[in-house]
Design an enzyme around this catalytic site. Structure first.
Site, PDB file in Angstrom:
ATOM      1  N   ASP A   1       0.819  -1.219   0.000  1.00  0.00           N
ATOM      2  CA  ASP A   1       0.000   0.000   0.000  1.00  0.00           C
ATOM      3  C   ASP A   1       0.852   1.268   0.000  1.00  0.00           C
ATOM      4  O   ASP A   1       0.667   2.148  -0.840  1.00  0.00           O
ATOM      5  CB  ASP A   1      -0.919   0.041   1.233  1.00  0.00           C
TER       6      ASP A   1
ATOM      7  N   ARG B   1       0.262   4.434  16.994  1.00  0.00           N
ATOM      8  CA  ARG B   1      -0.163   5.466  16.037  1.00  0.00           C
ATOM      9  C   ARG B   1       0.107   6.899  16.476  1.00  0.00           C
ATOM     10  O   ARG B   1       0.549   7.711  15.675  1.00  0.00           O
ATOM     11  CB  ARG B   1      -1.650   5.300  15.679  1.00  0.00           C
TER      12      ARG B   1
ATOM     13  N   ASP C   1      -7.052   3.061  12.666  1.00  0.00           N
ATOM     14  CA  ASP C   1      -5.723   3.671  12.572  1.00  0.00           C
ATOM     15  C   ASP C   1      -5.744   5.037  11.896  1.00  0.00           C
ATOM     16  O   ASP C   1      -5.016   5.946  12.278  1.00  0.00           O
ATOM     17  CB  ASP C   1      -4.759   2.716  11.853  1.00  0.00           C
TER      18      ASP C   1
HETATM   19  N1  ARG Z   1      -8.179  -3.506  15.824  1.00  0.00           N
HETATM   20  C1  ARG Z   1      -6.916  -3.091  16.303  1.00  0.00           C
HETATM   21  C2  ARG Z   1      -6.915  -1.641  16.641  1.00  0.00           C
HETATM   22  O1  ARG Z   1      -7.758  -0.936  16.206  1.00  0.00           O
HETATM   23  C3  ARG Z   1      -5.792  -3.490  15.385  1.00  0.00           C
HETATM   24  C4  ARG Z   1      -5.625  -2.704  14.144  1.00  0.00           C
HETATM   25  C5  ARG Z   1      -4.597  -3.348  13.295  1.00  0.00           C
HETATM   26  N2  ARG Z   1      -4.098  -2.501  12.280  1.00  0.00           N
HETATM   27  C6  ARG Z   1      -3.556  -2.948  11.166  1.00  0.00           C
HETATM   28  N3  ARG Z   1      -3.062  -2.059  10.367  1.00  0.00           N
HETATM   29  N4  ARG Z   1      -3.521  -4.221  10.833  1.00  0.00           N
HETATM   30  O2  ARG Z   1      -6.077  -1.166  17.351  1.00  0.00           O
END
Ligand code: ARG
Length: 405
Positions: free
Chosen positions: A13, A93, A122
Site C-alpha cells: 500500500d 499510532r 488507525d
Molecule cells: N483492531 C486493532 C486496533 O484498532 C488493530 C488494528 C490493526 N491494524 C492494522 N493495520 N492491521 O487497534
C-alpha cells in the site's frame, strides 16, 4: 515544489502510495519509517521508497521513546480495550503522528500522508493526532481515495511503475506488530466461528509446542517501571523484547475477541501480546498490594475510560493527559517483586512482595500471632448495618405517622 511526509511501512500500500501521491497531487514525497518493533531492513526500505520516486526517507528507531512515553503510561493505566487487547497498535499510532508532524515541520512540508484504510481505527489515530498537534497540515489518505479495488490491481500498478513488491512473502493476514504486541486480522479470521489456524500466530507458541515443565519468573519494579527479570537489570526495551520471547514460548498472551471499532463495525481480532500481558498482570499484582481499596476500585473505572481514549485516537487530548497524572500519582509505591509461574499458556502470579506493602500477615492471619482486635468488629458492624436495618421486611419505617393535612 510542495512536499508531503508519508508514513511508510514498505508494504504494498505505502509503496504504491509514493508514486500515486506524486501523480495525483504533484507533491514531492518524503518517506518516514518508524521502528517500534519490527525491525525491517533499512536498505530495503530505502530502495523501495526511492524506486517509487520518493526524494528521501527517514528511518528511525523509536523503540526507546515508544517504551518510555507510550507503553509506561499505558502500563500504569492498566490499559486494555474491552478487557483484553493491550492496545499495541493503538499506542503506536500517536507516536507516528507525532513524528510525522515533526518531520513535516522540519522539512517545511504542508502535507502528511498515511496508508491506513478507510474502515479502521488507525486513520483516526493518525489524523486526529496530527490535527491536534498541527492543524495547518493537510492530510492525504490514498487508500480512501484511490481507484484500486483489489490487491491484484495494486500489484499491477506497482509492476507498471517498477515499484518492487514481494508478493510471495505476503502473509494471508493483515499484521501490525510492535514490541507491545501484534494485531492479526483478515483472511480466514473473518469467520468468527473458526478457530485461528496455528499459522496465524507470530509471537506465541501453540499449547502443543510449549515446554512441559513450568517456569518461575520474577519481575521487579521500581517506581512503577519494570527494571529486572530474574534479578537481571535490563533497559526497558530489552526487558520487553526478552519477555516477549520467554512468555511467548509458553503460549502466553493470546487474545481472540470480537471488538467494537470506533467506526461502528464489529471486528474479529486476534492479538498476541506476551510481554504486555505479563507486565500488566505484574503491575496490577503489585499495585493491589501497595494501594488501598478506594484507590484500586476507583482506578478500574478510569482505566476503562483511558483504554477507550487510546483506542479512539484521543492520545493528545486533555482528559487523557489528566488521567496520566492520576495514574502517575502513586507509582513510587509500585516498587517490589512479583513471582510468576509460566505454565501452558498461563502467566500465574504466585507471589509478590514490596517494602510499601499494606498486607500485614499478623492482621490477616487465622493462626497464632493474630494482632487483630476482634472486639472492634461489633461496634463497626452496628454502624455499618444501621442504614439497612429492617429494610427488607418493612419497607416503611414502623414509627412512620401519616401527616394530617
Ligand atoms: N483492531 C486493532 C486496533 O484498532 C488493530 C488494528 C490493526 N491494524 C492494522 N493495520 N492491521 O487497534
Amino acid at each position: 515544489m510542495k512536499k508531503v511526509v508519508l508514513a511508510f511501512s514498505g508494504g504494498l500500500d505505502t509503496s504504491c502510495a509514493v508514486k500515486w501521491i506524486q501523480d495525483q497531487y504533484g507533491l514531492e514525497v518524503i518517506c518516514f519509517s518508524a521502528f517500534i518493533g519490527e525491525v525491517k531492513d533499512k536498505n530495503e526500505l530505502r530502495r523501495k521508497a526511492l524506486a517509487g520516486g520518493a526524494k528521501k526517507i527517514f528511518v528511525e528507531d523509536l523503540k526507546a521513546e515508544f517504551a518510555s512515553d507510550f507503553l509506561i503510561p499505558a502500563l500504569w493505566a492498566q490499559a486494555r480495550y474491552e478487557n483484553g487487547y493491550p492496545l499495541a497498535t493503538a499506542l503506536g499510532r500517536p507516536l507516528i503522528a507525532k513524528h510525522l508532524v515533526r518531520i513535516a515541520e522540519q522539512e517545511k512540508a504542508g502535507y502528511v500522508a498515511h496508508g491506513c484504510t478507510g474502515k479502521g481505527n488507525d486513520q483516526v489515530r493518525i489524523e486526529v493526532g496530527v490535527r491536534t498537534l498541527n492543524p495547518d497540515l493537510k492530510i492525504i489518505a490514498p487508500l480512501r481515495e484511490w481507484e484500486f479495488k483489489t490487491r491484484e490491481e495494486e500489484i499491477e500498478y506497482a509492476e507498471q511503475h517498477k515499484i518492487p513488491v514481494d508478493a510471495s512473502k505476503k502473509s494471508p493476514y493483515s499484521l501490525d506488530k510492535n514490541i507491545w504486541g501484534i494485531a492479526i486480522e483478515a483472511g480466514v479470521l473473518e469467520d468468527a466461528w473458526r478457530e485461528p489456524p496455528a499459522d496465524a500466530y507470530v509471537m506465541t507458541r501453540g499449547l502443543d509446542k510449549v515446554p512441559a515443565k513450568p517456569k518461575y519468573v520474577v519481575i521487579e519494579f521500581e517506581a512503577g517501571v519494570p527494571v529486572k527479570v530474574d534479578g537481571v537489570r535490563k533497559p526497558l526495551v530489552k526487558l520487553i523484547e526478552d519477555l516477549n520471547a520467554t512468555a511467548g514460548a509458553y503460549g502466553i498472551g493470546r487474545f481472540d475477541q470480537i471488538e467494537n471499532r470506533l467506526v461502528g463495525i464489529k471486528s474479529r481480532e486476534v492479538y498476541e501480546a506476551p510481554a504486555a500481558d505479563v507486565l500488566l498482570k505484574a503491575h496490577h499484582e503489585l499495585e493491589s498490594m501497595v494501594m488501598d481499596r478506594e484507590f484500586l476500585h476507583y482506578k478500574k473505572v478510569l482505566s476503562e475510560k483511558y483504554a477507550e481514549l487510546v483506542y479512539y485516537g484521543l492520545w493528545f487530548s486533555p482528559l487523557k493527559t489528566a488521567l496520566d497524572a492520576f495514574f502517575a500519582s502513586n507509582q513510587k509505591r509500585v516498587t517490589g517483586k512479583v513471582r510468576f509461574k509460566f505454565d501452558r499458556g498461563h502467566a500465574i502470579p504466585v507471589g509478590r512482595e514490596s517494602k510499601y506493602s499494606l498486607y500485614h500477615e499478623k492482621l490477616a492471619t487465622y493462626s497464632k500471632g493474630d494482632t487483630f482486635d476482634r472486639t472492634m468488629a461489633e461496634g463497626f458492624l452496628k454502624l455499618w448495618g444501621l442504614p439497612y436495618e429492617g429494610m427488607a421486611s418493612a419497607p416503611m419505617r414502623r414509627d412512620h405517622k401519616q401527616s394530617k393535612t
